[in-house]
Enzyme design. Structure first.
Site, PDB file in Angstrom:
ATOM      1  N   LYS A 268     -15.142  34.874  21.276  1.00  0.00           N
ATOM      2  CA  LYS A 268     -15.817  34.253  22.320  1.00  0.00           C
ATOM      3  C   LYS A 268     -17.275  33.837  21.876  1.00  0.00           C
ATOM      4  O   LYS A 268     -18.055  34.457  20.994  1.00  0.00           O
ATOM      5  CB  LYS A 268     -16.013  34.970  23.526  1.00  0.00           C
ATOM      6  N   ARG A 342      -2.374  38.584  28.789  1.00  0.00           N
ATOM      7  CA  ARG A 342      -1.106  38.203  29.016  1.00  0.00           C
ATOM      8  C   ARG A 342      -0.240  39.240  28.192  1.00  0.00           C
ATOM      9  O   ARG A 342       0.875  39.645  28.393  1.00  0.00           O
ATOM     10  CB  ARG A 342      -0.528  36.844  28.853  1.00  0.00           C
TER      11      ARG A 342
END
Length: 493
Positions: A268, A342
């Protein structure tokens, strides 16, 4: 902070501050004459043009010898628009005005409306929620608000005293969620998170911890892959509150618990990466909910399942392009290691569905930035395979001010998550609809044979979600929503 409920106000209560509630354009206020016998307040109303509009307030200081030193008048708004949420917000707005008080009396039965116990409970809850602050690591301590004593004057005092136990249970759950989300990642790793869940055992919650070796035997390679780059071990924690009938199937809540998310090899940007300590808010919400249900001894069987990992880069970290086989047997191509939530949920959902066999599953996760683009910071995204469950969640969201907004699912979106080199891609590129494709990914591990909902709380769990009754970075979003859902639709059923 100590809370009491009394039917009548007596001067011998020796309070220093009084709170009175004013319905818009209504001439009188319950309790005003008792603490303001000379009518000073009404003169101030004229001077300040105070009419009781919601959110407005007047604060008056009285000379020595008066019944109270301070009077706080809170506007409730128009008679026909006042509801429980009005009282929740007004309670929250009231708290900052009490920072110098020691003993407070709140005249809770507003004149001009039908008074209900739920209104008093919501005012108390709003006040208590707003009182939360996270200052554990500040070395300069401020006044301890816990010394504050508040007495509510209400016709329904006896019933309020009984129902207040439920308010305290919900408050405890919300504040636990806030605590977990606010904690820095160097303090709250996966091991420490497990320890926090085990503290629920004192409330009667059964806690089972599945360690790395057990997860490997179960074939949870999607979850395990996320944890590869970190020295902190992965866990799956199963919490059980069995307050319902012995043969009743449980309802289940599944939470994403990434205790810190760097993005992994798909690193990130550094800007605001510190906020990724809150990427376990889904798991924190499930833990807070289990606390609330157990503390109020909910007559229902509930499961809480959380996957705990840390997503770090490193020589052993998962790479973009890696292919893993999930517990379900479906293979997943990892296109982006920052789409890790996920992967954690894929195995957690499959385990919950196949091993625990609940009658309904709701998962919560700070899953996508796309949901913030779509909804901002006011609504959580809702995805589901069951219309009735959607109705229940939307209604509970409206009642609790923890609102959800439904997004579509369907075959046209489902095919977007098909993988090039494996069954499924964890991050379809170039199609848009990022929150929807993430939900479609999760649906591959739930199917259509069990009612399921996914709630993306990325925009509401922390940061921007401040309102009348929350001033904390972590909002605690979801605990009250799901507690209401359970109480209204699944308890005693």
């Amino acid at each position: 902070m100590k809370i009491y409920f009394k039917k009548n106000y007596l001067p011998s209560m020796d309070v220093d501050t009084a709170v009175v509630l004013q319905v818009e354009k209504y001439e009188n206020s319950f309790g005003l004459e008792a603490v303001d016998p000379k009518g000073v307040a009404k003169k101030s109303f004229l001077r300040e043009n105070f009419k009781g509009v919601f959110g407005t307030q007047v604060k008056l200081l009285y000379p020595e010898g008066s019944p109270v030193a301070c009077l706080q008048v809170m506007g409730l708004g128009k008679q026909e628009e006042i509801n429980d949420q009005t009282f929740l917000k007004t309670g929250g707005l009231c708290f900052p005005q009490l920072n110098k008080a020691n003993k407070v009396v709140v005249f809770a039965d507003a004149l001009g409306i039908e008074n209900q116990t739920s209104q008093v409970m919501h005012f108390a809850l709003g006040l208590l929620l707003r009182s939360y602050s996270f200052k554990h690591y500040h070395t300069q301590k401020t006044k301890n608000e816990k010394n504050l004593e508040i007495t509510f004057i209400t016709e329904n005092a006896e019933l309020c005293q009984k129902e207040f136990d439920d308010v305290k249970a919900i408050l405890g759950g919300v504040n636990l969620t806030k605590e977990l989300v606010n904690e820095p990642a160097n303090i709250l790793g996966t091991n420490e998170f497990v320890e926090r869940t085990q503290q629920l055992q004192t409330l009667g919650v059964e806690v089972e911890v599945l360690n790395k070796e057990t997860l490997e035997k179960l074939g949870m390679n999607a979850l395990l892959g996320v944890a590869q780059g970190s020295q902190r071990p992965p866990y799956l924690v199963v919490m059980k509150w069995l307050g319902g009938n012995e043969n009743e199937k449980p309802v289940a809540f599944v939470g994403k618990g990434v205790v810190f998310d760097t993005g992994g090899i798909s690193l990130k940007p550094s800007n605001k990466m510190e906020d990724m300590k809150g990427d376990m808010a889904g798991a924190a919400t499930v833990v807070g909910l289990m606390h609330a249900l157990a503390a109020r001894k909910a007559k229902v069987n509930v499961l809480g399942v959380i996957g705990l990992v840390e997503n770090m880069p490193g020589s052993n970290a998962q790479r973009p392009g890696d292919i893993v086989t999930s517990m379900s047997g479906q293979t997943i191509e990892v296109i982006n290691t920052d789409a890790e939530g996920r992967l954690v949920l894929a195995d957690a959902l499959w385990y919950c569905k196949t091993k625990l066999q609940p009658k309904m599953i709701i998962d919560l996760a700070t899953l996508t930035g796309a949901i913030v683009v779509a909804l901002g910071y006011e609504y959580a995204g809702l995805f589901s395979n069951n219309k009735e469950l959607v109705k229940q969640l939307v209604h509970s969201g409206e009642v609790t001010e923890e609102k959800v907004w439904q997004f579509p699912l369907g075959p046209e979106y489902d095919r977007l998550v098909d993988g090039k080199f494996a069954d499924i891609s964890n991050c379809p590129v170039g199609y848009g609809a990022g929150s929807i494709t993430a939900a479609q990914f999760l649906k591959r591990f739930v199917g259509d044979d069990i009612p399921w909902a996914h709630i993306d709380i990325a925009g509401v769990a922390s940061g921007k979600k401040k309102n009348e009754f929350n001033s904390s970075w972590a909002s605690g979003f979801g605990v009250r929503l799901l507690n209401h859902l359970v109480k209204d639709y699944y308890e005693n059923k």
